[in-house]
Motif scaffolding. Sequence first.
Motif, PDB file in Angstrom:
ATOM      1  N   PHE A  36       0.819  -1.207   0.000  1.00 34.67           N
ATOM      2  CA  PHE A  36       0.000   0.000   0.000  1.00 34.67           C
ATOM      3  C   PHE A  36       0.857   1.264   0.000  1.00 34.67           C
ATOM      4  CE2 PHE A  36      -2.830  -3.208   1.745  1.00 34.67           C
ATOM      5  CZ  PHE A  36      -3.927  -3.032   0.942  1.00 34.67           C
ATOM      6  N   ARG A  37       2.161   1.097  -0.180  1.00 36.07           N
ATOM      7  CA  ARG A  37       3.085   2.228  -0.247  1.00 36.07           C
ATOM      8  C   ARG A  37       3.763   2.207  -1.605  1.00 36.07           C
ATOM      9  NH1 ARG A  37       4.908   4.651   4.339  1.00 36.07           N
ATOM     10  NH2 ARG A  37       5.317   6.241   2.792  1.00 36.07           N
ATOM     11  N   ASP A  38       4.071   3.373  -2.113  1.00 43.92           N
ATOM     12  CA  ASP A  38       4.754   3.491  -3.399  1.00 43.92           C
ATOM     13  C   ASP A  38       6.200   3.032  -3.232  1.00 43.92           C
ATOM     14  OD1 ASP A  38       5.328   4.057  -5.990  1.00 43.92           O
ATOM     15  OD2 ASP A  38       4.929   6.203  -5.858  1.00 43.92           O
ATOM     16  N   SER A  39       6.632   2.098  -4.067  1.00 41.22           N
ATOM     17  CA  SER A  39       7.978   1.546  -3.955  1.00 41.22           C
ATOM     18  C   SER A  39       9.035   2.497  -4.528  1.00 41.22           C
ATOM     19  CB  SER A  39       8.059   0.198  -4.667  1.00 41.22           C
ATOM     20  OG  SER A  39       7.724   0.355  -6.030  1.00 41.22           O
ATOM     21  N   VAL A  40       8.612   3.469  -5.311  1.00 39.07           N
ATOM     22  CA  VAL A  40       9.536   4.431  -5.915  1.00 39.07           C
ATOM     23  C   VAL A  40       9.610   5.658  -5.012  1.00 39.07           C
ATOM     24  CG1 VAL A  40       9.982   5.832  -7.968  1.00 39.07           C
ATOM     25  CG2 VAL A  40       8.903   3.597  -8.192  1.00 39.07           C
ATOM     26  N   SER A  41      10.822   6.193  -4.820  1.00 36.76           N
ATOM     27  CA  SER A  41      10.980   7.354  -3.947  1.00 36.76           C
ATOM     28  C   SER A  41      10.248   8.563  -4.536  1.00 36.76           C
ATOM     29  CB  SER A  41      12.464   7.684  -3.758  1.00 36.76           C
ATOM     30  OG  SER A  41      13.001   8.203  -4.962  1.00 36.76           O
ATOM     31  N   ARG A  42       9.927   9.492  -3.656  1.00 35.91           N
ATOM     32  CA  ARG A  42       9.173  10.686  -4.072  1.00 35.91           C
ATOM     33  C   ARG A  42       9.968  11.510  -5.082  1.00 35.91           C
ATOM     34  NH1 ARG A  42       7.833  15.891  -2.727  1.00 35.91           N
ATOM     35  NH2 ARG A  42       5.627  16.311  -2.593  1.00 35.91           N
ATOM     36  N   ASP A  43      11.268  11.644  -4.869  1.00 36.13           N
ATOM     37  CA  ASP A  43      12.112  12.427  -5.792  1.00 36.13           C
ATOM     38  C   ASP A  43      12.168  11.762  -7.167  1.00 36.13           C
ATOM     39  OD1 ASP A  43      12.661  14.236  -3.770  1.00 36.13           O
ATOM     40  OD2 ASP A  43      14.424  13.114  -3.094  1.00 36.13           O
ATOM     41  N   LYS A  44      12.368  10.477  -7.179  1.00 35.04           N
ATOM     42  CA  LYS A  44      12.432   9.758  -8.451  1.00 35.04           C
ATOM     43  C   LYS A  44      11.074   9.814  -9.154  1.00 35.04           C
ATOM     44  CE  LYS A  44      13.935   5.394 -10.441  1.00 35.04           C
ATOM     45  NZ  LYS A  44      14.420   4.032 -10.169  1.00 35.04           N
ATOM     46  N   ARG A  45      10.007   9.741  -8.380  1.00 30.03           N
ATOM     47  CA  ARG A  45       8.655   9.772  -8.947  1.00 30.03           C
ATOM     48  C   ARG A  45       8.396  11.118  -9.623  1.00 30.03           C
ATOM     49  NH1 ARG A  45       5.781   5.930 -10.598  1.00 30.03           N
ATOM     50  NH2 ARG A  45       5.867   4.797  -8.655  1.00 30.03           N
ATOM     51  N   GLN A  46       8.924  12.195  -9.068  1.00 26.54           N
ATOM     52  CA  GLN A  46       8.730  13.521  -9.670  1.00 26.54           C
ATOM     53  C   GLN A  46       9.487  13.653 -10.986  1.00 26.54           C
ATOM     54  OE1 GLN A  46       9.858  16.150  -6.462  1.00 26.54           O
ATOM     55  NE2 GLN A  46       7.723  16.411  -5.828  1.00 26.54           N
ATOM     56  N   ARG A  47      10.607  12.953 -11.139  1.00 32.04           N
ATOM     57  CA  ARG A  47      11.399  13.037 -12.355  1.00 32.04           C
ATOM     58  C   ARG A  47      10.880  12.119 -13.458  1.00 32.04           C
ATOM     59  NH1 ARG A  47      16.233  10.924 -10.522  1.00 32.04           N
ATOM     60  NH2 ARG A  47      15.693  11.074  -8.368  1.00 32.04           N
ATOM     61  N   GLU A  48      10.336  10.976 -13.104  1.00 30.95           N
ATOM     62  CA  GLU A  48       9.901   9.995 -14.096  1.00 30.95           C
ATOM     63  C   GLU A  48       8.492  10.280 -14.579  1.00 30.95           C
ATOM     64  OE1 GLU A  48      10.165   6.078 -12.555  1.00 30.95           O
ATOM     65  OE2 GLU A  48      12.339   6.022 -12.615  1.00 30.95           O
ATOM     66  N   MET A  49       8.288   9.977 -15.828  1.00 31.88           N
ATOM     67  CA  MET A  49       6.940  10.085 -16.390  1.00 31.88           C
ATOM     68  C   MET A  49       6.236   8.736 -16.217  1.00 31.88           C
ATOM     69  SD  MET A  49       6.523  13.110 -17.455  1.00 31.88           S
ATOM     70  CE  MET A  49       5.024  12.889 -18.362  1.00 31.88           C
ATOM     71  N   MET A  80      -2.974   2.056  -3.265  1.00 35.52           N
ATOM     72  CA  MET A  80      -1.652   2.578  -2.940  1.00 35.52           C
ATOM     73  C   MET A  80      -1.635   4.104  -3.108  1.00 35.52           C
ATOM     74  SD  MET A  80       1.453   3.793  -4.332  1.00 35.52           S
ATOM     75  CE  MET A  80       1.205   3.430  -6.036  1.00 35.52           C
ATOM     76  N   LEU A  81      -2.266   4.583  -4.184  1.00 31.20           N
ATOM     77  CA  LEU A  81      -2.308   6.032  -4.412  1.00 31.20           C
ATOM     78  C   LEU A  81      -3.121   6.741  -3.337  1.00 31.20           C
ATOM     79  CD1 LEU A  81      -2.710   6.103  -8.288  1.00 31.20           C
ATOM     80  CD2 LEU A  81      -0.698   6.786  -6.965  1.00 31.20           C
ATOM     81  N   PHE A  82      -4.220   6.133  -2.884  1.00 34.64           N
ATOM     82  CA  PHE A  82      -5.008   6.723  -1.799  1.00 34.64           C
ATOM     83  C   PHE A  82      -4.172   6.804  -0.519  1.00 34.64           C
ATOM     84  CE2 PHE A  82      -9.328   5.280  -3.653  1.00 34.64           C
ATOM     85  CZ  PHE A  82      -9.454   6.467  -4.335  1.00 34.64           C
ATOM     86  N   THR A  83      -3.437   5.725  -0.241  1.00 31.52           N
ATOM     87  CA  THR A  83      -2.597   5.701   0.960  1.00 31.52           C
ATOM     88  C   THR A  83      -1.523   6.780   0.887  1.00 31.52           C
ATOM     89  OG1 THR A  83      -2.959   3.322   1.187  1.00 31.52           O
ATOM     90  CG2 THR A  83      -1.089   4.252   2.380  1.00 31.52           C
ATOM     91  N   GLU A  84      -0.822   6.830  -0.234  1.00 32.31           N
ATOM     92  CA  GLU A  84       0.232   7.841  -0.402  1.00 32.31           C
ATOM     93  C   GLU A  84      -0.334   9.252  -0.319  1.00 32.31           C
ATOM     94  OE1 GLU A  84       3.663   7.669  -0.714  1.00 32.31           O
ATOM     95  OE2 GLU A  84       3.289   5.613  -0.068  1.00 32.31           O
ATOM     96  N   SER A  85      -1.475   9.447  -0.930  1.00 34.00           N
ATOM     97  CA  SER A  85      -2.092  10.775  -0.904  1.00 34.00           C
ATOM     98  C   SER A  85      -2.433  11.199   0.522  1.00 34.00           C
ATOM     99  CB  SER A  85      -3.349  10.763  -1.772  1.00 34.00           C
ATOM    100  OG  SER A  85      -4.031  11.969  -1.696  1.00 34.00           O
ATOM    101  N   ALA A  86      -2.981  10.264   1.302  1.00 34.41           N
ATOM    102  CA  ALA A  86      -3.337  10.582   2.683  1.00 34.41           C
ATOM    103  C   ALA A  86      -2.090  10.872   3.516  1.00 34.41           C
ATOM    104  CB  ALA A  86      -4.121   9.426   3.294  1.00 34.41           C
ATOM    105  N   LEU A  87      -1.038  10.078   3.338  1.00 34.41           N
ATOM    106  CA  LEU A  87       0.197  10.307   4.095  1.00 34.41           C
ATOM    107  C   LEU A  87       0.837  11.640   3.717  1.00 34.41           C
ATOM    108  CD1 LEU A  87       1.753   6.723   3.997  1.00 34.41           C
ATOM    109  CD2 LEU A  87       0.713   7.880   5.961  1.00 34.41           C
ATOM    110  N   GLU A  99      -1.766  12.935 -11.804  1.00 36.02           N
ATOM    111  CA  GLU A  99      -2.519  12.386 -12.942  1.00 36.02           C
ATOM    112  C   GLU A  99      -2.550  10.859 -12.919  1.00 36.02           C
ATOM    113  OE1 GLU A  99       1.725  12.844 -14.321  1.00 36.02           O
ATOM    114  OE2 GLU A  99       0.316  14.161 -13.301  1.00 36.02           O
ATOM    115  N   ARG A 100      -1.689  10.236 -12.107  1.00 32.09           N
ATOM    116  CA  ARG A 100      -1.698   8.764 -12.015  1.00 32.09           C
ATOM    117  C   ARG A 100      -3.053   8.258 -11.544  1.00 32.09           C
ATOM    118  NH1 ARG A 100       3.182   6.408  -8.754  1.00 32.09           N
ATOM    119  NH2 ARG A 100       2.115   7.558  -7.152  1.00 32.09           N
ATOM    120  N   ALA A 101      -3.630   8.922 -10.553  1.00 34.86           N
ATOM    121  CA  ALA A 101      -4.928   8.503 -10.026  1.00 34.86           C
ATOM    122  C   ALA A 101      -6.006   8.606 -11.116  1.00 34.86           C
ATOM    123  CB  ALA A 101      -5.314   9.342  -8.815  1.00 34.86           C
ATOM    124  N   ARG A 102      -5.938   9.674 -11.908  1.00 38.29           N
ATOM    125  CA  ARG A 102      -6.903   9.848 -12.998  1.00 38.29           C
ATOM    126  C   ARG A 102      -6.743   8.748 -14.036  1.00 38.29           C
ATOM    127  NH1 ARG A 102      -6.071  11.904 -17.639  1.00 38.29           N
ATOM    128  NH2 ARG A 102      -4.181  13.002 -17.035  1.00 38.29           N
TER     129      ARG A 102
END
Length: 179
Positions: A36-49, A80-87, A99-102
């Motif tokens: 339920f957690r994103d396995s990719v780090s937040r910084d890497k997630r911001q750089r990757e499409m 997982m996206l709901f969990t990450e969003s809440a945290l 846009e991933r959730a959409r």
Amino acid sequence: SKTSSSLNYLLVNVNPVHQRWIGSATTPLHMPLDEFRDSVSRDKRQREMVGRSWSVKELRRKSFDDLHKLWYVLYKERNMLFTESALLRQRGLRMPQPERARKVKKSMGAIKAVLGERKRAKIAQVNAARRAKEEAAEAEEEDEASSVNDNNDDEDDDEEVMEEEKDEATTVVVETDKR
């Protein structure tokens, strides 16, 4: 020693019948809640499409089992996206790539659309088969009714001929009596 071996490995009951050893002292443990957690780090997630959503056209080619598996993957991704969003909201941070959730929602909607099309097609097929069966039964009943009517018409014709013959015979008998 007994204590060090119990620290190295953790026995996880995946199923009451099956047990699996995971982790060691040198490798991190994989815990089920990590799904339920994103396995990719937040910084890497911001750089990757991220990829695109599934289209209805693509999903029409998939089997029911493939659609079911994809639904499950998307469902886990959505959770997982709901969990990450809440945290992140608790920390006052913004969700990277919102846009991933959409895209997940759109893909799940496309799966529902494809399954709905298949359901409506199956219902139409069943109804068409039912109508064809009913029409065949009605046609058979009409054939039986018309053959019964034909038999009745033949019997009526026979009765009319017999009555005419009786009338002629009566006329002959009456005429012979008068002589």
